[in-house]
Design a protein around this motif. Sequence first.
Motif, short mmCIF file in Angstrom:
data_model
loop_
_atom_site.label_atom_id
_atom_site.label_comp_id
_atom_site.label_asym_id
_atom_site.label_seq_id
_atom_site.Cartn_x
_atom_site.Cartn_y
_atom_site.Cartn_z
N ARG A 1 0.87 -1.17 0.00
CA ARG A 1 0.00 0.00 0.00
C ARG A 1 0.90 1.22 0.00
O ARG A 1 1.93 1.25 0.66
CB ARG A 1 -0.94 0.00 1.21
CG ARG A 1 -2.12 -0.96 1.03
CD ARG A 1 -3.27 -0.61 1.95
NE ARG A 1 -4.41 -1.48 1.66
CZ ARG A 1 -4.66 -2.61 2.33
NH1 ARG A 1 -3.86 -2.98 3.32
NH2 ARG A 1 -5.71 -3.35 2.01
N GLN B 1 1.17 4.93 0.98
CA GLN B 1 0.54 5.87 1.90
C GLN B 1 1.25 7.21 1.89
O GLN B 1 2.47 7.28 2.03
CB GLN B 1 0.55 5.30 3.32
CG GLN B 1 -0.10 6.20 4.36
CD GLN B 1 0.24 5.79 5.77
OE1 GLN B 1 1.38 5.43 6.07
NE2 GLN B 1 -0.75 5.84 6.66
N LYS C 1 -3.17 9.01 4.03
CA LYS C 1 -4.14 8.36 3.16
C LYS C 1 -3.41 7.48 2.15
O LYS C 1 -2.20 7.61 1.96
CB LYS C 1 -5.01 9.39 2.44
CG LYS C 1 -5.97 10.13 3.35
CD LYS C 1 -6.88 11.05 2.53
CE LYS C 1 -7.91 11.72 3.41
NZ LYS C 1 -8.84 12.57 2.62
N TYR C 2 -4.18 6.62 1.48
CA TYR C 2 -3.61 5.60 0.62
C TYR C 2 -4.06 5.78 -0.83
O TYR C 2 -5.21 6.15 -1.10
CB TYR C 2 -4.02 4.21 1.10
CG TYR C 2 -3.59 3.89 2.51
CD1 TYR C 2 -2.44 3.15 2.76
CD2 TYR C 2 -4.33 4.35 3.59
CE1 TYR C 2 -2.04 2.85 4.04
CE2 TYR C 2 -3.95 4.06 4.89
CZ TYR C 2 -2.80 3.31 5.12
OH TYR C 2 -2.41 3.02 6.40
N VAL D 1 -5.46 4.61 -4.26
CA VAL D 1 -6.39 3.60 -4.74
C VAL D 1 -6.62 3.83 -6.23
O VAL D 1 -6.90 4.95 -6.66
CB VAL D 1 -7.74 3.67 -4.00
CG1 VAL D 1 -8.72 2.66 -4.58
CG2 VAL D 1 -7.56 3.39 -2.51
N ARG E 1 -7.71 7.43 -0.10
CA ARG E 1 -8.70 6.88 0.80
C ARG E 1 -8.10 6.62 2.18
O ARG E 1 -6.91 6.38 2.32
CB ARG E 1 -9.26 5.56 0.24
CG ARG E 1 -9.97 5.68 -1.10
CD ARG E 1 -11.32 6.33 -0.94
NE ARG E 1 -12.09 6.30 -2.19
CZ ARG E 1 -12.10 7.27 -3.08
NH1 ARG E 1 -11.39 8.38 -2.88
NH2 ARG E 1 -12.82 7.17 -4.19
N VAL F 1 -9.81 1.13 2.63
CA VAL F 1 -8.91 0.38 1.74
C VAL F 1 -8.63 -1.03 2.23
O VAL F 1 -8.14 -1.85 1.46
CB VAL F 1 -7.56 1.12 1.54
CG1 VAL F 1 -7.79 2.50 0.98
CG2 VAL F 1 -6.75 1.16 2.81
N ASN G 1 -10.36 -3.18 -0.06
CA ASN G 1 -10.37 -2.68 -1.45
C ASN G 1 -9.14 -3.17 -2.21
O ASN G 1 -8.02 -2.71 -1.99
CB ASN G 1 -10.39 -1.16 -1.43
CG ASN G 1 -10.65 -0.56 -2.80
OD1 ASN G 1 -10.41 -1.20 -3.83
ND2 ASN G 1 -11.14 0.66 -2.83
N SER H 1 -6.42 -0.84 -3.69
CA SER H 1 -5.36 -0.25 -2.88
C SER H 1 -4.11 -1.12 -2.84
O SER H 1 -3.09 -0.71 -2.27
CB SER H 1 -5.85 -0.04 -1.44
OG SER H 1 -6.02 -1.28 -0.76
#
Length: 363
Positions: free
Chosen positions: A26, A28, A34-35, A37, A59, A64, A67, A70
């Motif tokens: 991921r 970030q 936040k990440y 996506v 997001r 995430v 999700n 992500s």
Amino acid sequence: MKKIFTLFLFSVAAMTVNAQSNGYYRVQNVNYEKYLVMIDNQSAGLEGTSVDLGAFAMREFEDVNTNPGSVVYISSKGNSKYDLEAQGSGLGKLTGGLVYPTLLKQSDGSYIITGSYSGIQFYLQSKSSSIEVVLGGNWRDTAKGRWNLLPIDTKSNYLGLKPDVKTDDGSYWGTFYASFPFKLASDGMEAYYVDGVNDYSFTLKKVSGTIAATMPVIIKCSSSDPAKNMIEPVESGGSEPNDNNIWGVYFDSSKSGHVNRKEFNSSTMRVIGTSGGKLAFVKASSDYLTDGKYLPHNKCYLEVKSSAQSTLSVSETLGIDAVEAEVPAGKEGIYTLTGQKIPDGVTPRPGIYIQNGKKIVIK
């Protein structure tokens, strides 16, 4: 209005390039936590000194952890260049293969993600819920241009399934569609696909081992908690059977310039649901759909004929329900599953038949 990455001239001589292991991460943002996506796979590509990368959104973790968009696969392209891929696309693909970024590791362990095209340098930066590049040295003075690359694991940075329905036997069920192969990483999880369907019913077949990339599946769980329904992305493996009757969607984006979503068609689609406390495929309710009409991202649907019933029940043997409905009530005799009558006095071969409107098994 399209969100774009603008390319700016800037020196990176003081930074060092660090090799990064291929794998699932991921990404970030340090400043906003936040990440990234992937919400779309379309791009206008390079436009002068700009790159349209509105296919990405930002997001929070609670959005995430279930999700697949992500989950970013970072892969080396040689010469200290990398691609960041998700949902069947990536930075390289979005720029038509012209830009693959370099990852510059910082003293705090974060990275600056920067790429160049025709001698022009750009930096991946976040600004609130959108992604933009900030002019001049602003990126150097803040954390907006620094990113943590966090390996996907089965601990705090997990990917889990949020089930769609619960059946009367206490099982939770959900559909899942991802661009990467994966394994089920929590106890009590099982994967299935639909290997047969008619106007009244469907049959399930269990998937063992690794689930192939781009294979739509139905997953059975013992919990409603995504943290107890973990999915582990793997590098390779699995093979999708050619009799899978369910389909998946990656995207459900209404973002301006990156609208990418699939509208539910109640005539030819069914989604996972329940009937009589058992697993079924049903016409989607407005609550299940986004904005009351679009399929959610990374979910699956069953394709059916326009003649199909509103609710399709799970069956151990496909076709029985349909034949029962086709044989008139009270009509005497023994019929095959295709509706052909067995001549009087002839002993049927072992199998499943319809007699006087009811199913029978002859051994």
